[in-house]
Design a protein around this motif. Structure first.
Motif, mmCIF file in Angstrom:
data_model
loop_
_atom_site.group_PDB
_atom_site.id
_atom_site.type_symbol
_atom_site.label_atom_id
_atom_site.label_comp_id
_atom_site.label_asym_id
_atom_site.label_seq_id
_atom_site.Cartn_x
_atom_site.Cartn_y
_atom_site.Cartn_z
ATOM 1 N N SER A 320 0.899 -0.891 -0.168
ATOM 2 C CA SER A 320 0.221 -0.238 -0.211
ATOM 3 C C SER A 320 0.848 1.351 -0.216
ATOM 4 O O SER A 320 2.403 1.209 0.846
ATOM 5 N N LEU A 321 0.853 2.188 -0.467
ATOM 6 C CA LEU A 321 1.616 3.423 -0.942
ATOM 7 C C LEU A 321 1.815 4.052 0.422
ATOM 8 O O LEU A 321 2.814 4.667 0.710
ATOM 9 N N ASP A 322 0.572 4.517 1.192
ATOM 10 C CA ASP A 322 0.580 4.954 2.476
ATOM 11 C C ASP A 322 1.514 4.380 3.732
ATOM 12 O O ASP A 322 1.900 4.395 4.373
ATOM 13 N N LYS A 323 2.353 2.611 3.223
ATOM 14 C CA LYS A 323 2.742 2.067 4.454
ATOM 15 C C LYS A 323 4.204 1.970 3.404
ATOM 16 O O LYS A 323 4.795 1.397 4.363
ATOM 17 N N VAL A 324 4.398 2.246 2.272
ATOM 18 C CA VAL A 324 5.231 1.948 1.772
ATOM 19 C C VAL A 324 7.016 2.861 2.872
ATOM 20 O O VAL A 324 8.196 2.026 3.001
ATOM 21 N N GLY A 325 6.178 3.936 3.118
ATOM 22 C CA GLY A 325 7.128 5.026 4.323
ATOM 23 C C GLY A 325 7.545 6.435 3.462
ATOM 24 O O GLY A 325 8.462 7.052 3.283
ATOM 25 N N PHE A 326 6.112 6.583 2.465
ATOM 26 C CA PHE A 326 6.724 7.930 1.836
ATOM 27 C C PHE A 326 6.171 9.490 2.768
ATOM 28 O O PHE A 326 5.046 8.645 3.570
ATOM 29 N N ARG A 327 6.591 10.420 2.581
ATOM 30 C CA ARG A 327 6.056 11.460 3.423
ATOM 31 C C ARG A 327 5.435 12.183 3.494
ATOM 32 O O ARG A 327 5.156 11.689 2.017
ATOM 33 N N ASP A 328 3.845 12.856 3.651
ATOM 34 C CA ASP A 328 3.090 13.174 3.120
ATOM 35 C C ASP A 328 3.674 14.035 1.864
ATOM 36 O O ASP A 328 2.744 13.258 0.878
ATOM 37 N N ASP A 329 4.420 14.688 1.714
ATOM 38 C CA ASP A 329 4.143 15.665 0.444
ATOM 39 C C ASP A 329 4.750 14.728 -0.578
ATOM 40 O O ASP A 329 4.465 14.600 -1.712
ATOM 41 N N GLU A 330 5.760 13.793 -0.683
ATOM 42 C CA GLU A 330 6.279 12.828 -1.163
ATOM 43 C C GLU A 330 5.257 11.764 -2.580
ATOM 44 O O GLU A 330 4.930 11.453 -2.537
ATOM 45 N N LEU A 331 4.418 10.927 -0.911
ATOM 46 C CA LEU A 331 2.974 10.081 -1.151
ATOM 47 C C LEU A 331 2.123 11.281 -2.362
ATOM 48 O O LEU A 331 1.551 10.536 -3.278
ATOM 49 N N ARG A 335 1.052 9.938 -6.402
ATOM 50 C CA ARG A 335 -0.125 9.676 -6.177
ATOM 51 C C ARG A 335 -0.357 10.417 -7.627
ATOM 52 O O ARG A 335 -0.780 10.403 -8.013
ATOM 53 N N GLU A 336 -0.140 11.288 -7.741
ATOM 54 C CA GLU A 336 -0.450 12.251 -8.996
ATOM 55 C C GLU A 336 0.415 11.790 -10.493
ATOM 56 O O GLU A 336 -0.369 11.966 -11.467
ATOM 57 N N LEU A 337 1.665 11.890 -9.547
ATOM 58 C CA LEU A 337 2.533 11.277 -10.794
ATOM 59 C C LEU A 337 2.046 9.479 -11.378
ATOM 60 O O LEU A 337 1.914 9.842 -12.547
ATOM 61 N N ALA A 530 12.167 3.413 4.233
ATOM 62 C CA ALA A 530 12.746 3.572 3.064
ATOM 63 C C ALA A 530 12.923 4.857 3.216
ATOM 64 O O ALA A 530 12.232 5.971 3.829
ATOM 65 N N LEU A 531 13.991 5.447 1.553
ATOM 66 C CA LEU A 531 14.209 6.932 1.684
ATOM 67 C C LEU A 531 13.807 7.298 0.434
ATOM 68 O O LEU A 531 14.325 5.795 -0.393
ATOM 69 N N PHE A 532 13.588 8.261 -0.139
ATOM 70 C CA PHE A 532 13.359 8.446 -1.238
ATOM 71 C C PHE A 532 13.965 9.931 -2.049
ATOM 72 O O PHE A 532 13.883 10.401 -1.316
ATOM 73 N N GLU A 533 14.321 9.370 -3.102
ATOM 74 C CA GLU A 533 15.052 10.901 -3.962
ATOM 75 C C GLU A 533 13.789 11.120 -5.077
ATOM 76 O O GLU A 533 13.728 9.648 -5.760
ATOM 77 N N ILE A 534 12.686 11.826 -5.734
ATOM 78 C CA ILE A 534 12.067 12.285 -6.574
ATOM 79 C C ILE A 534 12.528 13.145 -7.496
ATOM 80 O O ILE A 534 12.384 14.297 -6.956
ATOM 81 N N MET A 535 13.001 12.831 -8.438
ATOM 82 C CA MET A 535 12.784 13.624 -9.666
ATOM 83 C C MET A 535 12.581 13.490 -11.110
ATOM 84 O O MET A 535 12.236 13.011 -11.626
ATOM 85 N N GLN A 560 17.357 22.868 -6.888
ATOM 86 C CA GLN A 560 17.319 23.717 -6.776
ATOM 87 C C GLN A 560 15.649 24.120 -7.283
ATOM 88 O O GLN A 560 14.832 24.997 -6.101
ATOM 89 N N ARG A 561 14.897 23.004 -8.342
ATOM 90 C CA ARG A 561 13.257 22.854 -8.697
ATOM 91 C C ARG A 561 13.267 22.037 -7.583
ATOM 92 O O ARG A 561 11.591 22.105 -7.301
ATOM 93 N N GLY A 562 13.241 22.057 -6.441
ATOM 94 C CA GLY A 562 12.915 20.867 -5.375
ATOM 95 C C GLY A 562 13.324 19.423 -4.648
ATOM 96 O O GLY A 562 11.862 19.366 -4.226
ATOM 97 N N MET A 563 14.115 19.565 -5.683
ATOM 98 C CA MET A 563 14.223 17.573 -4.926
ATOM 99 C C MET A 563 15.154 17.748 -3.753
ATOM 100 O O MET A 563 15.891 18.230 -3.684
ATOM 101 N N ARG A 564 13.901 16.128 -3.104
ATOM 102 C CA ARG A 564 14.801 15.968 -1.692
ATOM 103 C C ARG A 564 15.523 14.687 -1.805
ATOM 104 O O ARG A 564 15.248 14.033 -2.758
ATOM 105 N N THR A 565 17.521 15.541 -1.665
ATOM 106 C CA THR A 565 17.776 14.170 -2.534
ATOM 107 C C THR A 565 17.772 12.971 -0.537
ATOM 108 O O THR A 565 17.083 12.707 0.179
#
Length: 592
Positions: A320-331, A335-337, A530-535, A560-565
């Motif tokens: 389930s996406l909300d149990k994988v470990g995404f932070r709220d903003d990442e989730l 979901r949009e993607l 999990a730790l994520f980096e979304i480009m 610079q455009r908002g990606m969290r490493t």
């Protein structure tokens, strides 16, 4: 031979005559109730159903006073084609108890009744006739012919309490027994001079069978992801991987290498005579009512065959996406993607970092009756209802590319490609995306920006990459601090320097670590996150890719455009007290 307890089913009734019959018919065949009483109960059931109440016929018959709970169990056993017996504890032989290891009896909640050693036939009693998978598992785990009967729960509990409540066979005791076994010791230094019959006999040896069962059940209990059996010149190592870290177990005697590997091969239906080529197989078990798949990989080495068993315990996987470990903003970003009508979304990271789990979680969220989802995997790790899953078979020339071509003729909405390994697969994934499909896939790279270079290295034109890729998600798994022994601590300057932090950066923050306790095997960690980096691609990044910008330039622009490493995600997890400095240093790289 020991006698079983007196059966509760009348001797003239053969359980095979009752198998698969309707519940009421089984009760009448057992002469517990009459047909009139069945019809009376059915009439009550129908009238209640009309009022919107669903009730089982057995419950109605109990309410009418025609049967007792025990009669229901007898009928259910009959429906499964099994006898119901009363357990006479005194009549169970010592051999029967010795044939059933403590771990097996307590895990499956069963007891032995009879053991016919010459014919390797074991009769067991179980509480529930629905537990038929236990019979299949025992045949596989123990190599016996297994006959199952049903017995009252309280009687089985009493025998389990009396005979199996002591300490389980410890690994050390088991190894001592095995090292003293003269028959098994005869395999020492034999190399290739062993014939097939001897191998089969060794694989069926009761001590070897018990060792493998103990290792498997212990690994599942400790939530190990892999079990390694590794032969060396002077020793035979056994290791578990728990939370991404390998732990060495009590090593089996060296002469057990061949019998142990042969036993695993028999269980996985592999060729025990073949010792010069790699082999892959699968074992399916149901432990504590949870399906567990074991993927077996056998590799010939200088000193024998190395075996790795990957434990896929579906009960431990949160699809389930909300149990994988995404932070709220990442989730919300993910979901949009995944709701885009077409494009390619790539998840990247090293082997065993949870890429497949993340993709399955995304597919699970998109899985509905109006969406057709096809997957090409190597191998299929988890069966998910509603997904059409296909397995790669290189021997039959069924590659990712070949499967993908066929997929496009199957009218899919979403396609999962297990891994983009070559140019052909990448090209067809791009083609699928350009023709209106959403494509998910994985790559092996260090971070999100370097995935572009990897795809370009495969030979993909950059204009096709920019036209199709919507986002690249890099991920890592770090161990969580054990909640039972969590404590705050002050890090040294050296520890802070490894993450390029200064003392002032953590001045107002409390950092934590695990002290080490019995709950976490004194490691200080329990479980992983999990730790994520979304480009996410936009016009600026696409323009940079077309002009062949370097990975470092691309990374700097994405940040610079908002990606969290990955490292920034790790720092957030440290500040929240979920993981430690050491874990983040171990799993992430410094951005240049």
């Amino acid at each position: 031979m020991a006698k079983q307890g007196e059966t509760s089913i009348k001797k003239d009734i053969d359980p095979s005559q009752l198998k698969g019959r309707r519940f009421g018919r089984v009760l009448t065949k057992l002469r517990i109730i009459t047909r009139d009483q069945v019809h009376e109960a059915l009439a009550i059931q129908r009238s209640r159903k009309e009022k919107g109440e669903r009730i089982l016929i057995g419950k109605i018959l109990i309410e009418l006073g025609y049967i007792k709970e025990r009669d229901i169990m007898r009928a259910l056993a009959g429906q499964a084609g099994m006898r119901m017996v009363d357990v006479d504890e005194e009549s169970i032989s010592k051999e029967a108890f010795e044939a059933m290891p403590t771990e097996t009896a307590t895990t499956y909640q069963i007891i032995p009744l009879e053991f016919d050693e010459p014919n390797k036939k074991l009769t067991i009693a179980m509480k529930n006739p629905d537990n038929f998978r236990a019979v299949d598992d025992l045949r596989l785990l123990m190599g016996f012919k297994v006959e199952a009967v049903v017995a009252p729960e309280d009687q089985i509990d009493r025998v389990l309490q009396k005979h199996y409540s002591g300490e389980s066979s410890s690994m050390t005791t088991m190894m001592t027994e095995l090292s003293e076994d003269e028959q098994l010791a005869s395999f020492k230094g034999r190399g290739d001079s062993i014939d097939l019959e001897e191998l089969v006999t060794a694989a069926e040896d009761n001590k070897v069978v018990r060792l493998i069962n103990l290792v498997l059940l212990q690994a599942i209990k400790d939530k190990a992801s892999d079990i390694h059996f590794e032969p060396f010149e002077d020793e035979f190592k056994m290791r578990y991987r728990i939370d991404g870290i390998l732990y060495e177990m009590v090593p089996p005697p060296l002469h057990l290498a061949l019998p142990v590997v042969s036993r695993i091969k028999v269980m996985a239906s592999l060729d025990i005579a073949e010792r010069r080529l790699p082999q892959d197989g699968r074992i399916e078990l149901v432990v504590n009512n949870n399906p567990v798949d074991l993927r077996i990989s056998v590799l010939p080495t200088m000193f024998g065959e190395s075996v790795v068993m990957r434990v896929l315990d579906r009960a431990n996987v949160q699809l389930s996406l909300d149990k994988v470990g995404f932070r709220d903003d990442e989730l919300s970003e993910i979901r949009e993607l995944i709701k885009k009508p077409n494009g390619i979304i790539i998840v990247t990271g090293p082997t065993g970092c949870g890429k497949t789990t993340t993709l399955y979680a995304a597919l699970n969220e998109l899985n509905d009756p109006v969406t057709k989802i096809l997957t090409a995997e190597d191998p299929v790790e988890y069966d998910i209802d509603g997904l059409i899953q296909c397995q790669i078979n290189v021997d039959q020339d069924l590659t990712f590319a070949r499967l993908l071509r066929s997929f496009l003729r199957q009218d899919p909405d979403i396609i999962l490609v297990g891994e983009i390994r070559d140019l052909e697969t990448a090209q067809i994934a791009v083609q699928a995306s350009l023709t209106g499909h959403l494509v998910f896939s994985t790559l092996h790279t260090n971070d999100a920006p370097s995935s572009i270079l990897r795809l370009a290295d495969l030979g993909m034109e950059t204009f096709l990459l920019t036209a199709t890729i919507e986002a690249i998600v890099a991920q890592r798994l770090v161990r969580r601090i054990c909640l039972h022994c969590k404590e705050d601590f002050v890090p040294t300057d050296e520890q802070l320097m490894e993450l390029q932090l200064k003392r002032d950066d953590v001045q107002d923050r409390t950092l934590f670590r695990g002290r080490g306790c019995d709950n976490c095997n004194h490691s200080g960690y329990r479980g992983r996150m999990a730790l994520f980096e979304i480009m996410q691609m936009d016009d600026v990044l696409r323009e940079m890719i077309i002009t062949d910008a370097s990975t470092n330039v691309l990374r700097a622009e994405a940040i610079q455009r908002g990606m969290r490493t990955l490292r920034d995600s790790g720092l957030l997890a440290i500040y929240e007290g979920q993981t430690t400095l050491d874990e983040v240093v171990r799993e992430t790289i410094i951005e240049e």
